[in-house]
Design a protein around this motif. Structure first.
Motif, PDB file in Angstrom:
ATOM      1  N   TYR A 295      -1.662   2.740  -1.119  1.00 30.11           N
ATOM      2  CA  TYR A 295      -0.438   2.885  -0.332  1.00 30.11           C
ATOM      3  C   TYR A 295       0.650   1.959  -0.877  1.00 30.11           C
TER       4      TYR A 295
ATOM      5  N   TYR B 218       7.330   4.043  15.050  1.00 27.36           N
ATOM      6  CA  TYR B 218       6.704   4.420  13.790  1.00 27.36           C
ATOM      7  C   TYR B 218       7.047   5.886  13.513  1.00 27.36           C
TER       8      TYR B 218
ATOM      9  N   ILE C 156       0.815  -3.213   4.304  1.00 33.68           N
ATOM     10  CA  ILE C 156       0.275  -2.028   3.631  1.00 33.68           C
ATOM     11  C   ILE C 156      -0.461  -2.380   2.345  1.00 33.68           C
TER      12      ILE C 156
ATOM     13  N   ASP D 221       2.789  -7.937   2.603  1.00 36.44           N
ATOM     14  CA  ASP D 221       3.123  -6.708   3.326  1.00 36.44           C
ATOM     15  C   ASP D 221       1.815  -6.099   3.847  1.00 36.44           C
TER      16      ASP D 221
ATOM     17  N   ASP E   5       9.611   8.264   8.190  1.00 35.42           N
ATOM     18  CA  ASP E   5       9.906   7.108   7.342  1.00 35.42           C
ATOM     19  C   ASP E   5      10.688   7.505   6.093  1.00 35.42           C
TER      20      ASP E   5
ATOM     21  N   HIS F 159       9.054  -3.713   4.700  1.00 33.72           N
ATOM     22  CA  HIS F 159       7.601  -3.600   4.726  1.00 33.72           C
ATOM     23  C   HIS F 159       7.228  -2.195   5.169  1.00 33.72           C
ATOM     24  N   MET F 160       5.932  -1.909   5.148  1.00 34.27           N
ATOM     25  CA  MET F 160       5.415  -0.585   5.504  1.00 34.27           C
ATOM     26  C   MET F 160       5.936   0.476   4.520  1.00 34.27           C
ATOM     27  N   LEU F 161       6.519   1.576   5.026  1.00 33.11           N
ATOM     28  CA  LEU F 161       6.879   2.706   4.161  1.00 33.11           C
ATOM     29  C   LEU F 161       8.378   2.926   4.018  1.00 33.11           C
TER      30      LEU F 161
END
Length: 408
Positions: free
Chosen positions: A67, A151, A51, A49, A181, A22-24
């Motif tokens: 995104y 992060y 994002i 997710d 990331d 998930h995320m980037l």
């Protein structure tokens, strides 16, 4: 694109990836695998997710922002509750069929779900299990920070990026892109593919772990060896380079441009092109160390020339002869014909609206192999029925699980 054989398979054709990320960071890694031809099945929770809801919004539905669209293209998506017995059963059947699994949860999350690497390895000994953690997984080396969340900005701060980014008199500064990331994602992609090669050779899978903190230290390798050699601690130098001159950003009448002339040969060519042969014959500036020692004088001379000219005039004089490039914004990048010819601007039809959406393309190119048509990022649960049917679940089972709210 020349010399393309349309029938050639994509480089990762036949590789199947289970994407729990998930995320980037994780999605960027699995996007790369998907772009190169792997079949990637993204498993999302019922809410999706997070994002998906990150802007800029493309529709009012709040489940398909830019995104998400950028880093989840070319994937399939199923949505289920991994905390349920059904969710775990689906995942275990997928694991048995997949070459790779990628996740970027905090330490212990998969273990608590009953989906640890050790248990999945029992089902599929060839599985390459890739993960990105803030500070690494205990399996590859447990430290006092292992359980800390992270992060991008935390990784950049601790790994050295922010200490050497920004103006000398200013505060530490993060990079614009999410290096904390994206660089770990690139490293995980390399590690996972190395694991796939090993599995093909030995029949044994691997646990591949990339720490965001570790990755930033690797990215900042220069500051480590500098400290080791002479005990110096690197600090911010703005857009300059600590060793080379000229090397940085310079002003034109209508913008900024990057210029690098670190070698003596390029330096002599540069000063001739800007009409300052006197600098080329100055013994103080004949070596890189000499130019670094007199960097203010070098910069003043170049700026005196550049400030009276437009970027177009400077490009006409320097472009293609010395390392030069204008500072570009997103509009200029999207309109750059060079990138278009390099197939670096991909356009997909946004599923809910059908409107064209331009994405940054895949920079890994293979001569003689055409990329397949790019598919937009999937809607939440778009391929659930298709994937479950391939796993031999019945329509009745799927319908019941939807009624029970453990499947979307």
């Amino acid at each position: 694109m020349a010399d393309i054989t349309q029938g050639d398979p994509a480089p990762l054709s036949g590789i199947k990836v289970l994407d729990l990320s998930h995320m980037l960071a994780g999605p960027y890694a699995t996007m790369t695998l998907a772009d190169l031809g792997a079949e990637v099945i993204k498993v999302e929770p019922l809410a999706g997710d997070m994002i998906r809801r990150a802007g800029p919004d493309i529709t009012d539905e709040d489940t398909y922002g830019g995104y998400f669209a950028s880093v989840n293209r070319n994937k399939k998506c199923i949505s289920l509750d991994l905390r349920s017995d059904m969710g775990r059963e689906v995942l275990l059947r997928l694991v048995a069929q997949c070459d790779v699994l990628v996740e970027n949860f905090r330490v212990g999350v998969m273990d608590r779900l009953g989906l640890s690497y050790e248990s999945l390895r029992e089902i599929n000994p060839r599985l390459v299990y890739g993960c990105i953690r803030g500070f690494g997984d205990p399996r590859t080396g447990e430290g006092e920070l292992t359980d800390w969340p992270a992060y991008d900005v935390v990784a950049q701060a601790m790994g050295g990026v922010m200490q050497v980014t920004g103006e000398a008199a200013g505060p530490p500064m993060k990079s614009g892109p999410g290096l904390g990331d994206i660089f770990p994602a690139a490293l995980l992609t390399s590690g996972v593919l190395a694991g796939v090669v090993r599995a093909q050779r030995t029949g044994q899978g691997s646990f591949v772990d990339v720490s965001m903190y570790d990755a930033m230290v690797s990215l900042c390798e220069r500051i480590v060896y500098q400290y080791s050699v002479d005990g110096s601690v690197a600090h911010r130098v703005g857009n300059a380079h600590p060793f080379f001159e000229p090397f940085g950003l310079y002003p034109a009448m209508d913008g900024w441009f990057a210029l690098a002339a670190p070698t003596d040969e390029i330096w002599r060519l540069l000063v001739t092109l800007i009409g300052r042969d006197d600098l080329g014959s100055d013994s103080r500036l004949s070596s890189g160390s000499g130019r670094s020692a007199h960097r203010d004088e070098v910069r003043t001379a170049i700026e005196a020339w550049s400030r009276t000219r437009t970027l177009q005039e400077i490009r006409a004089r320097l472009g293609g002869r010395v390392p030069f490039g204008p500072v570009q914004d997103a509009r200029q990048i999207v309109e750059d014909g060079h990138l278009a010819r390099r197939d670096m601007l991909w356009t997909v039809a946004h599923p809910p609206t059908g409107a064209p959406l331009t994405l940054a393309g895949q920079p890994i190119h293979f001569h003689g192999v055409a990329r397949s048509q790019v598919r937009p990022a999937p809607a939440l649960g778009e391929h659930t029925d298709e994937v479950l049917a391939e796993l031999d679940f019945s329509d009745e089972e799927v319908a019941r699980w939807r009624r029970e709210g453990i499947l979307r």
